[in-house]
Design an enzyme around this catalytic site. Structure first.
Site, PDB file in Angstrom:
ATOM      1  N   ASP A  95       0.886  -1.424   0.007  1.00 27.46           N
ATOM      2  CA  ASP A  95       0.017   0.102  -0.064  1.00 27.46           C
ATOM      3  C   ASP A  95       0.839   1.137   0.068  1.00 27.46           C
ATOM      4  O   ASP A  95       0.239   2.205   0.568  1.00 27.46           O
ATOM      5  CB  ASP A  95      -0.779  -0.039   1.240  1.00 27.46           C
ATOM      6  CG  ASP A  95      -0.130  -0.237   2.426  1.00 27.46           C
ATOM      7  OD1 ASP A  95       1.022  -0.252   2.382  1.00 27.46           O
ATOM      8  OD2 ASP A  95      -0.718  -0.744   3.496  1.00 27.46           O
ATOM      9  N   GLU A 117      -0.160  -9.150  -1.042  1.00 25.28           N
ATOM     10  CA  GLU A 117      -0.876  -8.407   0.078  1.00 25.28           C
ATOM     11  C   GLU A 117      -1.947  -7.565   0.009  1.00 25.28           C
ATOM     12  O   GLU A 117      -2.218  -6.618   0.122  1.00 25.28           O
ATOM     13  CB  GLU A 117       0.062  -7.843   1.082  1.00 25.28           C
ATOM     14  CG  GLU A 117      -0.121  -7.335   2.511  1.00 25.28           C
ATOM     15  CD  GLU A 117       0.838  -6.479   3.472  1.00 25.28           C
ATOM     16  OE1 GLU A 117       1.662  -7.154   3.731  1.00 25.28           O
ATOM     17  OE2 GLU A 117       0.756  -5.649   3.392  1.00 25.28           O
ATOM     18  N   GLU A 131      -2.058   5.150   3.001  1.00 31.49           N
ATOM     19  CA  GLU A 131      -1.887   3.551   2.630  1.00 31.49           C
ATOM     20  C   GLU A 131      -3.297   3.251   2.193  1.00 31.49           C
ATOM     21  O   GLU A 131      -3.497   2.429   1.511  1.00 31.49           O
ATOM     22  CB  GLU A 131      -1.386   2.708   3.598  1.00 31.49           C
ATOM     23  CG  GLU A 131       0.296   3.174   3.799  1.00 31.49           C
ATOM     24  CD  GLU A 131       0.584   4.134   4.575  1.00 31.49           C
ATOM     25  OE1 GLU A 131      -0.320   4.949   5.206  1.00 31.49           O
ATOM     26  OE2 GLU A 131       1.645   4.487   4.681  1.00 31.49           O
ATOM     27  N   HIS A 207       6.509   5.479  13.046  1.00 37.02           N
ATOM     28  CA  HIS A 207       6.807   6.556  11.961  1.00 37.02           C
ATOM     29  C   HIS A 207       5.528   6.812  11.016  1.00 37.02           C
ATOM     30  O   HIS A 207       5.958   7.571   9.949  1.00 37.02           O
ATOM     31  CB  HIS A 207       7.765   5.703  10.775  1.00 37.02           C
ATOM     32  CG  HIS A 207       7.179   4.453  10.165  1.00 37.02           C
ATOM     33  ND1 HIS A 207       6.834   3.283  10.572  1.00 37.02           N
ATOM     34  CD2 HIS A 207       6.390   4.773   8.985  1.00 37.02           C
ATOM     35  CE1 HIS A 207       6.060   2.508   9.693  1.00 37.02           C
ATOM     36  NE2 HIS A 207       6.024   3.421   8.927  1.00 37.02           N
ATOM     37  N   ARG A 209       2.740   8.628   9.135  1.00 33.58           N
ATOM     38  CA  ARG A 209       2.264   9.942   8.767  1.00 33.58           C
ATOM     39  C   ARG A 209       1.279  10.479   9.532  1.00 33.58           C
ATOM     40  O   ARG A 209       1.324  11.558  10.088  1.00 33.58           O
ATOM     41  CB  ARG A 209       1.887  10.216   7.218  1.00 33.58           C
ATOM     42  CG  ARG A 209       3.247  10.428   6.239  1.00 33.58           C
ATOM     43  CD  ARG A 209       2.522  10.614   4.782  1.00 33.58           C
ATOM     44  NE  ARG A 209       3.459  11.019   3.827  1.00 33.58           N
ATOM     45  CZ  ARG A 209       4.571  10.404   3.929  1.00 33.58           C
ATOM     46  NH1 ARG A 209       5.062   9.380   3.955  1.00 33.58           N
ATOM     47  NH2 ARG A 209       5.512  11.360   2.943  1.00 33.58           N
ATOM     48  N   HIS A 240      13.333   5.546  12.479  1.00 34.21           N
ATOM     49  CA  HIS A 240      13.230   5.710  11.004  1.00 34.21           C
ATOM     50  C   HIS A 240      13.990   6.858  10.580  1.00 34.21           C
ATOM     51  O   HIS A 240      14.093   7.745  11.093  1.00 34.21           O
ATOM     52  CB  HIS A 240      11.756   5.977  10.779  1.00 34.21           C
ATOM     53  CG  HIS A 240      11.136   5.908   9.301  1.00 34.21           C
ATOM     54  ND1 HIS A 240      11.644   6.866   8.316  1.00 34.21           N
ATOM     55  CD2 HIS A 240      10.331   5.142   8.848  1.00 34.21           C
ATOM     56  CE1 HIS A 240      11.010   6.609   7.268  1.00 34.21           C
ATOM     57  NE2 HIS A 240      10.324   5.320   7.133  1.00 34.21           N
TER      58      HIS A 240
HETATM   59  C1  UD1 Z   1       6.907   4.879   3.538  1.00 35.06           C
HETATM   60  C2  UD1 Z   1       5.446   4.493   3.076  1.00 35.06           C
HETATM   61  C3  UD1 Z   1       4.690   3.877   4.341  1.00 35.06           C
HETATM   62  C4  UD1 Z   1       5.480   2.535   4.971  1.00 35.06           C
HETATM   63  C5  UD1 Z   1       7.100   3.239   5.104  1.00 35.06           C
HETATM   64  C6  UD1 Z   1       7.652   2.326   5.854  1.00 35.06           C
HETATM   65  C7  UD1 Z   1       4.127   6.096   1.653  1.00 35.06           C
HETATM   66  C8  UD1 Z   1       3.384   7.192   1.328  1.00 35.06           C
HETATM   67  N1  UD1 Z   1       4.551   5.600   2.754  1.00 35.06           N
HETATM   68  O1  UD1 Z   1       6.591   5.798   4.515  1.00 35.06           O
HETATM   69  O2  UD1 Z   1       3.447   3.262   3.719  1.00 35.06           O
HETATM   70  O3  UD1 Z   1       4.881   2.416   5.964  1.00 35.06           O
HETATM   71  O4  UD1 Z   1       7.589   3.748   4.000  1.00 35.06           O
HETATM   72  O5  UD1 Z   1       8.878   2.674   6.539  1.00 35.06           O
HETATM   73  O6  UD1 Z   1       4.202   5.450   0.442  1.00 35.06           O
HETATM   74  N2  UD1 Z   1      14.421   8.496   4.375  1.00 35.06           N
HETATM   75  C9  UD1 Z   1      15.749   8.392   4.276  1.00 35.06           C
HETATM   76  N3  UD1 Z   1      16.149   6.970   3.916  1.00 35.06           N
HETATM   77  C10 UD1 Z   1      15.576   5.835   3.688  1.00 35.06           C
HETATM   78  C11 UD1 Z   1      14.207   6.158   3.975  1.00 35.06           C
HETATM   79  C12 UD1 Z   1      13.623   7.501   3.952  1.00 35.06           C
HETATM   80  O7  UD1 Z   1      16.364   9.354   4.627  1.00 35.06           O
HETATM   81  O8  UD1 Z   1      16.141   4.795   3.451  1.00 35.06           O
HETATM   82  C13 UD1 Z   1      13.931   9.716   4.805  1.00 35.06           C
HETATM   83  C14 UD1 Z   1      13.675  10.756   3.746  1.00 35.06           C
HETATM   84  O9  UD1 Z   1      13.664  12.063   4.261  1.00 35.06           O
HETATM   85  C15 UD1 Z   1      12.439  10.689   2.920  1.00 35.06           C
HETATM   86  C16 UD1 Z   1      11.362  10.362   4.493  1.00 35.06           C
HETATM   87  O10 UD1 Z   1      12.247   9.506   5.117  1.00 35.06           O
HETATM   88  O11 UD1 Z   1      11.762  11.583   2.255  1.00 35.06           O
HETATM   89  C17 UD1 Z   1      10.135   9.827   4.272  1.00 35.06           C
HETATM   90  O12 UD1 Z   1      10.115   8.564   3.280  1.00 35.06           O
HETATM   91  P1  UD1 Z   1       8.752   8.339   2.770  1.00 35.06           P
HETATM   92  O13 UD1 Z   1       9.040   6.987   1.712  1.00 35.06           O
HETATM   93  O14 UD1 Z   1       8.307   9.271   1.963  1.00 35.06           O
HETATM   94  O15 UD1 Z   1       7.684   7.921   3.678  1.00 35.06           O
HETATM   95  P2  UD1 Z   1       7.672   7.002   5.011  1.00 35.06           P
HETATM   96  O16 UD1 Z   1       7.275   7.529   6.256  1.00 35.06           O
HETATM   97  O17 UD1 Z   1       9.215   6.202   5.272  1.00 35.06           O
HETATM   98  N1  UDP Z   2      12.349  -3.299  10.324  1.00 44.28           N
HETATM   99  C1  UDP Z   2      13.711  -3.495  10.231  1.00 44.28           C
HETATM  100  N2  UDP Z   2      14.537  -2.733  10.801  1.00 44.28           N
HETATM  101  C2  UDP Z   2      14.229  -1.887  11.816  1.00 44.28           C
HETATM  102  C3  UDP Z   2      12.813  -1.603  11.780  1.00 44.28           C
HETATM  103  C4  UDP Z   2      12.095  -2.539  10.888  1.00 44.28           C
HETATM  104  O1  UDP Z   2      14.381  -4.484   9.436  1.00 44.28           O
HETATM  105  O2  UDP Z   2      14.817  -0.999  12.158  1.00 44.28           O
HETATM  106  C5  UDP Z   2      11.411  -4.317   9.612  1.00 44.28           C
HETATM  107  C6  UDP Z   2      10.362  -5.161  10.525  1.00 44.28           C
HETATM  108  O3  UDP Z   2      10.913  -6.442  10.734  1.00 44.28           O
HETATM  109  C7  UDP Z   2       9.473  -5.045   9.424  1.00 44.28           C
HETATM  110  C8  UDP Z   2       9.442  -3.905   8.418  1.00 44.28           C
HETATM  111  O4  UDP Z   2      10.855  -3.423   8.696  1.00 44.28           O
HETATM  112  O5  UDP Z   2       9.531  -6.312   8.485  1.00 44.28           O
HETATM  113  C9  UDP Z   2       8.404  -2.890   8.697  1.00 44.28           C
HETATM  114  O6  UDP Z   2       8.888  -1.733   8.395  1.00 44.28           O
HETATM  115  P1  UDP Z   2       8.129  -0.380   8.562  1.00 44.28           P
HETATM  116  O7  UDP Z   2       7.855  -0.426  10.069  1.00 44.28           O
HETATM  117  O8  UDP Z   2       9.107   0.677   7.966  1.00 44.28           O
HETATM  118  O9  UDP Z   2       6.970  -0.283   7.674  1.00 44.28           O
HETATM  119  P2  UDP Z   2       5.363  -0.649   7.614  1.00 44.28           P
HETATM  120  O10 UDP Z   2       5.290  -2.216   7.779  1.00 44.28           O
HETATM  121  O11 UDP Z   2       4.667  -0.140   8.683  1.00 44.28           O
HETATM  122  O12 UDP Z   2       4.547  -0.491   6.300  1.00 44.28           O
END
Ligand code: UD1
Ligand code: UDP
Length: 367
Positions: A95, A117, A131, A207, A209, A240
């Site tokens: 999602d 999923e 999502e 983490h 939104r 995160h």
């Molecule tokens: C995204 C997904 C969310 C999922 C989450 C898992 C969307 C809108 N959101 O949210 O569904 O639960 O990923 O973690 O698709 N960043 C880094 N390095 C990384 C990853 C992220 O620096 O490796 C920082 C960046 O500043 C980025 C911000 O995190 O802009 C947010 O990342 P983003 O993918 O937009 O949103 P998530 O909250 O990670």
């Molecule tokens: N996870 C990881 N390292 C971390 C935190 C989470 O490998 O420091 C793994 C966790 O086991 C799960 C996935 O990341 O499989 C969940 O990711 P996240 O919570 O970012 O996203 P969501 O599941 O909420 O979309």
């Protein structure tokens, strides 16, 4: 048959890795991988662990990126890859915004799309945000729906998706977990050296939104006050990479020695931490599936969840995000051993660890 798997974030990568590996073992399938890299470091950690080298990497991530930016960059980039590769099937997962962009790009070029999923719903358009709407839209765009649970399948049937297009497979997260959790791994050098494992360790992740700002402040304040009252409790919080989350975590916990902030952990050490902790406090989707499989009580920091199965089984509870409820929820689990023991039961409503194999068989037979 050419199958292109597209994903972009850490959880998609963890959950697609077993399927990508299974597809690549089939002589009848040419398996290709395109990553948007909506996440960068957090995605690369997973690709490395599961030894997946993408055929395409769009590298779209920007610090503090907007939904519009992710959507447009991923849509355009995946569209170009689909045009070049002309796959027989595009697979997307879950999602995220990458998921929606991939399914839309496939639709624009009339390429069949399989949704892994599929069928998770809360019925609240803003929770989780964005999502819930992403997956509903993907449900309309996709041609094949791989539902992890019977409840997810029923959600799709209720939306008039034809039964013959829905396949009950279990969730590939259990495949990934079972393939990883028994591997030996050291936690040295990960920022956790001062952690006292003789104490009860809470694993915290947060983490989402919809929790940015006030909800997150209340959650963190409740955790801080709870540990101040429990000297035998410590918290691991792999924070995160999102700068907003990092700032909130620093502000709440930097002076509290019982709370150990660290970088996002690689999946292998993270599994060790899940296995070793006392309880899990999270707003994550994936952790709601993994922790029950390991017999760890999960308190879910959300008002609604699309994963009701672990709650029905008694291993998870929804405690929301306000200060009072988080304090009560965590306090009860720490102070009442009966409640703790009743929740600390390993249950596995999310799959038997062979979801990737089932999905591969369906792709080979039905698509
Ligand atoms: C995204 C997904 C969310 C999922 C989450 C898992 C969307 C809108 N959101 O949210 O569904 O639960 O990923 O973690 O698709 N960043 C880094 N390095 C990384 C990853 C992220 O620096 O490796 C920082 C960046 O500043 C980025 C911000 O995190 O802009 C947010 O990342 P983003 O993918 O937009 O949103 P998530 O909250 O990670
Ligand atoms: N996870 C990881 N390292 C971390 C935190 C989470 O490998 O420091 C793994 C966790 O086991 C799960 C996935 O990341 O499989 C969940 O990711 P996240 O919570 O970012 O996203 P969501 O599941 O909420 O979309």
């Amino acid at each position: 048959m050419k199958v292109l798997s597209a994903f972009g974030t850490r959880p998609e990568a963890i959950k697609m890795a077993p399927l990508v590996r299974c597809l690549s073992r089939q002589p009848q399938i040419e398996s290709k991988v395109a990553v948007t890299a909506q996440h960068r470091e957090m995605l690369d950690q997973v690709l490395q662990l599961f030894q997946i080298t993408p055929d395409y990497d769009l590298n779209i991530m920007h610090s503090g990126q907007t939904l519009e930016n992710i959507t447009s960059l991923a849509l355009r980039g995946l569209g170009q890859i689909i045009a070049e590769e002309k796959p027989d099937l595009l697979l997307v997962h879950g999602d995220t915004t990458t998921t929606l962009s991939g399914a839309l790009a496939a639709f624009y070029q009339q390429v069949p799309c399989g949704h892994v999923e599929a069928g998770l719903r809360t019925a609240d358009k803003y929770a989780p945000f964005p999502e819930e709407i992403n997956r509903r839209l993907v449900g309309s765009l996709a041609d094949f729906h791989f539902a992890p649970t019977a409840a997810a399948r029923d959600n799709l049937l209720a939306e008039n998706i034809p039964a013959e297009k829905i396949f009950l497979t279990g969730n590939t997260v259990i495949d990934a977990l079972l393939q990883t959790v028994e591997q030996e791994c050291s936690l040295a050098g990960l920022g956790l050296d001062r952690l006292d494992w003789a104490k009860r360790v809470i694993l915290l992740t947060c983490h989402r939104r919809e929790n940015w700002g006030r909800p997150m402040e209340e959650i963190f304040a409740a955790v801080a006050d709870t540990v101040r009252e429990h000297s035998d409790v410590e918290v691991i919080f792999p924070v995160h990479k999102n700068p907003l989350v990092r700032q909130a975590a620093q502000e709440a916990f930097s002076t509290l020695s019982q709370v150990h902030l660290c970088q996002p952990l690689d999946y292998l050490p993270f599994c060790q931490v899940m296995k070793s902790c006392h309880l899990v406090l999270t707003d994550s989707g994936g952790l709601q599936e993994e922790a029950p499989a390991l017999g760890k009580p999960v308190l879910v920091l959300r008002e609604v969840t699309e994963r009701p199965e672990a709650i029905a089984a008694g291993t998870a509870r929804l405690i929301g995000t306000d200060y009072r409820r988080v304090r009560e929820g965590v306090g009860l689990l720490l102070d009442d051993d009966k409640v703790y023991q009743s929740m600390a039961q390993a249950v596995n409503p999310y799959g038997d660890g062979r979801a990737a194999q089932y999905i591969t068989e369906i792709i080979l037979k039905k698509i």
